[in-house]
Design an enzyme around this catalytic site. Structure first.
Site, PDB file in Angstrom:
ATOM      1  N   CYS A 155      -9.037  11.870 -57.338  1.00  0.00           N
ATOM      2  CA  CYS A 155      -9.347  10.800 -56.386  1.00  0.00           C
ATOM      3  C   CYS A 155     -10.297   9.748 -56.940  1.00  0.00           C
ATOM      4  O   CYS A 155     -10.622   8.783 -56.253  1.00  0.00           O
ATOM      5  CB  CYS A 155      -9.905  11.412 -55.107  1.00  0.00           C
ATOM      6  SG  CYS A 155      -8.790  12.673 -54.483  1.00  0.00           S
ATOM      7  N   HIS A 170     -17.278   6.668 -50.800  1.00  0.00           N
ATOM      8  CA  HIS A 170     -16.074   7.481 -50.977  1.00  0.00           C
ATOM      9  C   HIS A 170     -15.632   7.952 -49.588  1.00  0.00           C
ATOM     10  O   HIS A 170     -14.450   7.942 -49.282  1.00  0.00           O
ATOM     11  CB  HIS A 170     -16.369   8.655 -51.910  1.00  0.00           C
ATOM     12  CG  HIS A 170     -15.151   9.420 -52.323  1.00  0.00           C
ATOM     13  ND1 HIS A 170     -14.064   8.825 -52.921  1.00  0.00           N
ATOM     14  CD2 HIS A 170     -14.832  10.740 -52.208  1.00  0.00           C
ATOM     15  CE1 HIS A 170     -13.135   9.746 -53.161  1.00  0.00           C
ATOM     16  NE2 HIS A 170     -13.572  10.910 -52.735  1.00  0.00           N
ATOM     17  N   GLU A 213     -22.639  12.907 -49.711  1.00  0.00           N
ATOM     18  CA  GLU A 213     -22.716  11.492 -50.095  1.00  0.00           C
ATOM     19  C   GLU A 213     -23.905  10.815 -49.411  1.00  0.00           C
ATOM     20  O   GLU A 213     -24.625  10.024 -50.026  1.00  0.00           O
ATOM     21  CB  GLU A 213     -21.405  10.773 -49.748  1.00  0.00           C
ATOM     22  CG  GLU A 213     -21.382   9.329 -50.255  1.00  0.00           C
ATOM     23  CD  GLU A 213     -19.985   8.723 -50.292  1.00  0.00           C
ATOM     24  OE1 GLU A 213     -19.149   9.088 -49.442  1.00  0.00           O
ATOM     25  OE2 GLU A 213     -19.745   7.875 -51.182  1.00  0.00           O
ATOM     26  N   LYS A 245     -11.664   4.207 -45.743  1.00  0.00           N
ATOM     27  CA  LYS A 245     -10.678   5.293 -45.569  1.00  0.00           C
ATOM     28  C   LYS A 245     -10.446   5.570 -44.083  1.00  0.00           C
ATOM     29  O   LYS A 245      -9.432   6.157 -43.714  1.00  0.00           O
ATOM     30  CB  LYS A 245     -11.152   6.574 -46.252  1.00  0.00           C
ATOM     31  CG  LYS A 245     -11.028   6.555 -47.776  1.00  0.00           C
ATOM     32  CD  LYS A 245     -11.304   7.924 -48.373  1.00  0.00           C
ATOM     33  CE  LYS A 245     -11.191   7.930 -49.893  1.00  0.00           C
ATOM     34  NZ  LYS A 245     -12.351   7.317 -50.564  1.00  0.00           N
ATOM     35  N   HIS A 271      -6.756   8.281 -47.278  1.00  0.00           N
ATOM     36  CA  HIS A 271      -7.207   8.551 -48.639  1.00  0.00           C
ATOM     37  C   HIS A 271      -6.020   8.385 -49.593  1.00  0.00           C
ATOM     38  O   HIS A 271      -5.080   9.175 -49.563  1.00  0.00           O
ATOM     39  CB  HIS A 271      -7.771   9.968 -48.704  1.00  0.00           C
ATOM     40  CG  HIS A 271      -8.514  10.265 -49.967  1.00  0.00           C
ATOM     41  ND1 HIS A 271      -8.489   9.424 -51.067  1.00  0.00           N
ATOM     42  CD2 HIS A 271      -9.324  11.307 -50.315  1.00  0.00           C
ATOM     43  CE1 HIS A 271      -9.236   9.946 -52.030  1.00  0.00           C
ATOM     44  NE2 HIS A 271      -9.755  11.086 -51.599  1.00  0.00           N
ATOM     45  N   PHE A 290     -11.486  15.479 -57.213  1.00  0.00           N
ATOM     46  CA  PHE A 290     -11.364  16.914 -57.486  1.00  0.00           C
ATOM     47  C   PHE A 290     -11.540  17.102 -58.999  1.00  0.00           C
ATOM     48  O   PHE A 290     -11.033  16.312 -59.799  1.00  0.00           O
ATOM     49  CB  PHE A 290      -9.971  17.426 -57.077  1.00  0.00           C
ATOM     50  CG  PHE A 290      -9.839  17.689 -55.597  1.00  0.00           C
ATOM     51  CD1 PHE A 290     -10.930  17.677 -54.744  1.00  0.00           C
ATOM     52  CD2 PHE A 290      -8.590  17.976 -55.068  1.00  0.00           C
ATOM     53  CE1 PHE A 290     -10.792  17.949 -53.382  1.00  0.00           C
ATOM     54  CE2 PHE A 290      -8.437  18.237 -53.705  1.00  0.00           C
ATOM     55  CZ  PHE A 290      -9.540  18.221 -52.864  1.00  0.00           C
TER      56      PHE A 290
END
Lengths: 83, 411
Positions: free
Chosen positions: B161, B301, B312, B333, B338, B397
């Site tokens: 991602c 993110h 975050e 998002k 996503h 990831f």
């Protein structure tokens, strides 16, 4: 199957797989030179023709077929042999 | 070494809420969600039945049916966005000093799955000769290079991602060091296929809010329960400042810095203290020679998973201290879902447009404050604010983190 009938069906498959107008698929048309097919397109086209006519074209035969007319001639003979 | 300044001169975007930059921006600042029940396949038997799909994709504007048949959906998105971006930047042709760095998280997964079915049902002789060139993760990068005859620098950094933010970062560094004059950079993704939807759902990474699709992506909200799968592409034209000035190109923004780091902790979970991200942001600020007071907007993110949004937030508070509460932080998002490997690039577009418009897109669906997430996330409605410097963050990831800092171009 009559030659004209085979030709028409081949034209349709070629036009669809190679994304060209059906008018460009003349009997004299060469796949690579005239219809811009690359080597993968040719493999894909052979598979599509095999599916359309329910026959198996060995690689050794497929390698010799360069034009639409050669395809028609090959199919005509193969279909007659099968009958 | 004489470093070049690097600017952004073109953007192209394909998402659920817009298939060009104008529609994308309009819907973004209106807080419009692109999430619906899945239409690309029948999701009835799946635990997750919602996604952020590109509906009625206008591929005919970009390529012939033969070309379309030879390109996986992710490459179609990439090439369409690249054509838009090049047009936007008034870029006509490639060349030896033009590069392409376009990435993806999972590449041509849809093609792979379809051909596996053909293999199972019809045997090995029926597997398409186009499978490999359609499936490979670098297919999008290669097709863009071929389309524009871009013969310079190319690379495909795959970091799940964070992929396309790494792509933009690498492009920035290559131009800065003089390895390319101009680079077409970004990412594309088309992961809304049954296999991936089942796998991500079984990881408990996705939101299960099937009954309220538009409310499902709710970053930083107390009742967030996972991310919503999205698809699309974001492509940017990066070039040296000299090149942009010489061509008379419109300059959207200057890239001030890029940094990346690695958690080296767990393949999916973020490292709980977020120290690798803290270090990365500090490095990026230092390279940009900016103080924490000078960041006007952060595009987070913000995946809408319980853990990501909490860590975050913690990271931003550690880096920006009290100032963290003053900086608008939003997660787009919430509207587009996503986009995995395409997320970083699409969201960088959402980060740079505020530099021109002085409007910050909201985090929609943020209705119930979470005590662990107490920053200004621009809840529900866009705000007007002067934005001179903005930061984009992405994590993938594997524990890969990336950060880009942009500044309005003022000569």
């Amino acid at each position: 199957m009559q030659e004209q009938e085979i030709l028409q069906k081949v034209k349709e498959v070629v036009a669809e797989r190679l994304g060209v107008e059906i008018e460009r698929v003349t009997p004299q048309a060469r796949y690579q030179e005239d219809l811009s097919a690359d080597s993968l397109d040719v493999v894909d086209l052979v598979m599509a023709i095999e599916d359309a006519f329910q026959i198996k074209i060995p690689d050794s035969d497929a390698g010799k077929i360069k034009t639409v007319q050669e395809t028609v001639d090959y199919l005509k003979k193969a279909l007659e042999d099968r009958a | 070494m004489d470093y070049k300044r690097v600017v952004i001169t073109g953007i192209g975007v394909i998402t659920s809420i817009g298939q060009n930059k104008e529609d994308f921006w309009e819907n973004l600042i209106r807080g419009h969600s692109g999430v619906t029940r899945i239409s690309l396949f029948d999701p009835s038997s799946f635990p997750v039945r919602i996604a952020s799909e590109v509906k009625d994709f206008c591929w005919k504007d970009y390529f012939s049916s033969k070309e379309a048949n030879r390109l996986d959906r992710f490459t179609q998105f990439a090439l369409a966005a690249a054509i838009q971006a090049a047009h936007d930047a008034n870029l006509r042709e490639g060349g030896e000093d033009v590069g392409v760095i376009v990435s993806s998280g999972v590449g041509g997964l849809g093609t792979l799955v379809a051909q596996q079915e053909i293999l199972s049902q019809r045997g090995s002789e029926r597997v398409s000769p186009f499978l490999v060139p359609m499936m490979i993760v670098n297919a999008a990068c290669a097709q863009i290079a071929i389309h524009f005859r871009a013969q310079g620098y190319s690379s495909v950094p795959v970091t799940a991602c964070a992929s396309s933010l790494h792509a933009l970062g690498e492009a920035y560094q290559a131009i800065k060091r003089g390895q390319a004059r101009l680079i077409i950079a970004g990412g594309a993704e088309a992961p809304i296929v049954p296999l991936a939807m089942a796998a991500f759902a079984n990881m408990k990474a996705l939101s299960f809010r099937n009954e309220e699709p538009q409310k499902a992506s709710r970053p930083f909200d107390l009742y967030r329960d996972g991310f919503v799968m999205g698809e699309g592409a974001g492509i940017l034209i990066l070039e040296s400042l000299e090149s942009a000035l010489e061509r008379g190109a419109h300059i959207y923004a200057e890239i001030l810095s890029y940094a990346c780091s690695t958690d080296a902790y767990h393949v999916t979970a973020p490292e709980p203290s977020g120290q690798a991200v803290v270090r990365m942001i500090r490095k990026a600020l230092k390279e940009a020679a900016l103080s924490i007071e000078e960041i006007d907007y952060i595009n987070a993110h913000g995946t809408s998973t319980p853990l990501n949004d909490k860590v975050e937030t913690m990271v931003l508070k550690e880096v920006f201290r009290d100032q963290a509460y003053a900086i608008p932080v939003s997660s787009t998002k919430s509207m587009i879902g996503h986009l995995l490997g395409a997320a970083g690039a699409v969201e960088t577009i959402a980060t740079l447009l505020p530099l021109e418009k002085n409007i910050i897109p909201p985090t929609i669906n943020l209705e119930n404050p979470d005590p662990d997430c107490d920053l200004n996330y621009v809840p529900q409605k866009a705000i007007f604010k002067e934005v001179k410097c903005a930061m984009k963050l992405s994590y993938g990831f594997g524990g890969h983190n990336a950060c880009l800092i942009l500044r309005r171009f003022e000569g």
